[in-house]
Design a protein around this motif. Structure first.
Motif, PDB file in Angstrom:
ATOM      1  N   GLN A  18      36.191  69.140  20.769  1.00 43.65           N
ATOM      2  CA  GLN A  18      35.970  69.663  19.195  1.00 43.65           C
ATOM      3  C   GLN A  18      36.028  68.226  18.340  1.00 43.65           C
ATOM      4  O   GLN A  18      35.318  67.734  17.339  1.00 43.65           O
ATOM      5  CB  GLN A  18      36.175  70.533  18.632  1.00 43.65           C
ATOM      6  N   LEU A  19      36.996  67.581  18.322  1.00 46.42           N
ATOM      7  CA  LEU A  19      36.712  66.213  17.354  1.00 46.42           C
ATOM      8  C   LEU A  19      35.251  65.069  17.542  1.00 46.42           C
ATOM      9  O   LEU A  19      35.585  65.212  18.958  1.00 46.42           O
ATOM     10  CB  LEU A  19      38.301  65.506  17.584  1.00 46.42           C
ATOM     11  N   THR A  20      35.411  64.394  16.454  1.00 42.91           N
ATOM     12  CA  THR A  20      34.668  63.116  16.938  1.00 42.91           C
ATOM     13  C   THR A  20      35.115  61.999  17.241  1.00 42.91           C
ATOM     14  O   THR A  20      35.802  62.364  18.041  1.00 42.91           O
ATOM     15  CB  THR A  20      34.140  62.731  15.396  1.00 42.91           C
ATOM     16  N   ASP A  21      34.012  61.420  17.890  1.00 45.92           N
ATOM     17  CA  ASP A  21      34.364  60.200  19.183  1.00 45.92           C
ATOM     18  C   ASP A  21      35.816  59.149  17.963  1.00 45.92           C
ATOM     19  O   ASP A  21      37.192  58.504  18.434  1.00 45.92           O
ATOM     20  CB  ASP A  21      33.913  58.846  19.100  1.00 45.92           C
ATOM     21  N   LEU A  22      35.386  58.591  16.428  1.00 44.28           N
ATOM     22  CA  LEU A  22      36.460  58.003  15.679  1.00 44.28           C
ATOM     23  C   LEU A  22      37.662  59.287  15.516  1.00 44.28           C
ATOM     24  O   LEU A  22      38.386  59.119  15.496  1.00 44.28           O
ATOM     25  CB  LEU A  22      35.932  58.066  14.348  1.00 44.28           C
ATOM     26  N   ALA A  23      37.802  60.423  15.351  1.00 50.95           N
ATOM     27  CA  ALA A  23      39.344  61.271  15.523  1.00 50.95           C
ATOM     28  C   ALA A  23      39.858  61.366  16.882  1.00 50.95           C
ATOM     29  O   ALA A  23      41.040  61.011  16.504  1.00 50.95           O
ATOM     30  CB  ALA A  23      38.577  62.581  14.664  1.00 50.95           C
ATOM     31  N   PHE A  27      43.638  60.307  16.901  1.00 49.91           N
ATOM     32  CA  PHE A  27      44.493  61.313  17.115  1.00 49.91           C
ATOM     33  C   PHE A  27      44.506  60.302  18.493  1.00 49.91           C
ATOM     34  O   PHE A  27      46.682  60.256  18.138  1.00 49.91           O
ATOM     35  CB  PHE A  27      43.523  62.108  17.616  1.00 49.91           C
ATOM     36  N   ASP A  28      44.557  59.252  19.548  1.00 51.84           N
ATOM     37  CA  ASP A  28      45.246  58.879  20.243  1.00 51.84           C
ATOM     38  C   ASP A  28      46.434  57.518  19.972  1.00 51.84           C
ATOM     39  O   ASP A  28      46.897  57.754  20.594  1.00 51.84           O
ATOM     40  CB  ASP A  28      44.093  58.404  21.524  1.00 51.84           C
ATOM     41  N   THR A  29      45.291  57.081  19.254  1.00 53.63           N
ATOM     42  CA  THR A  29      46.882  56.173  18.513  1.00 53.63           C
ATOM     43  C   THR A  29      47.080  56.363  17.784  1.00 53.63           C
ATOM     44  O   THR A  29      49.013  55.871  18.360  1.00 53.63           O
ATOM     45  CB  THR A  29      45.591  55.405  17.597  1.00 53.63           C
ATOM     46  N   LEU A  52      46.408  63.981  10.551  1.00 51.00           N
ATOM     47  CA  LEU A  52      45.747  64.267   9.801  1.00 51.00           C
ATOM     48  C   LEU A  52      44.379  63.172  10.215  1.00 51.00           C
ATOM     49  O   LEU A  52      43.332  63.780  10.013  1.00 51.00           O
ATOM     50  CB  LEU A  52      45.579  62.325   8.526  1.00 51.00           C
ATOM     51  N   ALA A  53      44.378  62.326  11.308  1.00 58.88           N
ATOM     52  CA  ALA A  53      43.186  62.586  12.208  1.00 58.88           C
ATOM     53  C   ALA A  53      42.438  63.708  12.438  1.00 58.88           C
ATOM     54  O   ALA A  53      41.433  64.069  13.126  1.00 58.88           O
ATOM     55  CB  ALA A  53      44.149  61.711  13.814  1.00 58.88           C
ATOM     56  N   ILE A  54      43.095  64.913  13.145  1.00 60.62           N
ATOM     57  CA  ILE A  54      43.067  65.929  13.391  1.00 60.62           C
ATOM     58  C   ILE A  54      42.519  67.237  12.025  1.00 60.62           C
ATOM     59  O   ILE A  54      42.062  68.546  12.256  1.00 60.62           O
ATOM     60  CB  ILE A  54      43.140  67.296  14.408  1.00 60.62           C
TER      61      ILE A  54
END
Length: 113
Positions: A18-23, A27-29, A52-54
């Protein structure tokens, strides 16, 4: 923005897809940095950035994690204080990888699997 405290919840905070590609990238990073952290300050900063990413502000000491289920394609991201999680692995730095409560109920995995 949601705030995660020490109170456990059974619902995931979000789902990865459900997250955008940027998010997803952020998050992965951040999660990778947390898993590779060799000190508490680095780990806590990375965990804060993952929140914060999510779109979640983590209270000090709160942690989030993606489901690490090896039997399905679960994309839940959850508070690690949630009841019913199964620890699948502990890294050399003591970071635990979890199977979410739904997967643990449906098809539990043990570290021996």
């Amino acid at each position: 923005m949601t705030t995660v405290t020490a109170a456990p919840t059974t619902e995931p905070l979000t789902h990865y897809r459900q997250l955008t590609d940027l998010a997803q990238h952020a998050f992965d990073t951040a999660i990778t940095q947390a898993h590779n952290a060799c000190d508490a300050d680095t780990y806590n900063a990375a965990m804060h950035n993952a929140g914060l990413a999510i779109g979640v502000v983590l209270a000090p000491g709160a942690e989030i994690a993606p489901c690490a289920c090896i039997d399905c394609y679960c994309d839940a991201i959850f508070d690690t204080a949630t009841d019913g999680l199964i620890v699948i692995e502990t890294t050399d730095y003591g970071v635990q990888r979890f199977q979410c409560a739904d997967c643990a109920d449906g098809h539990p995995v043990t570290p021996e699997d």
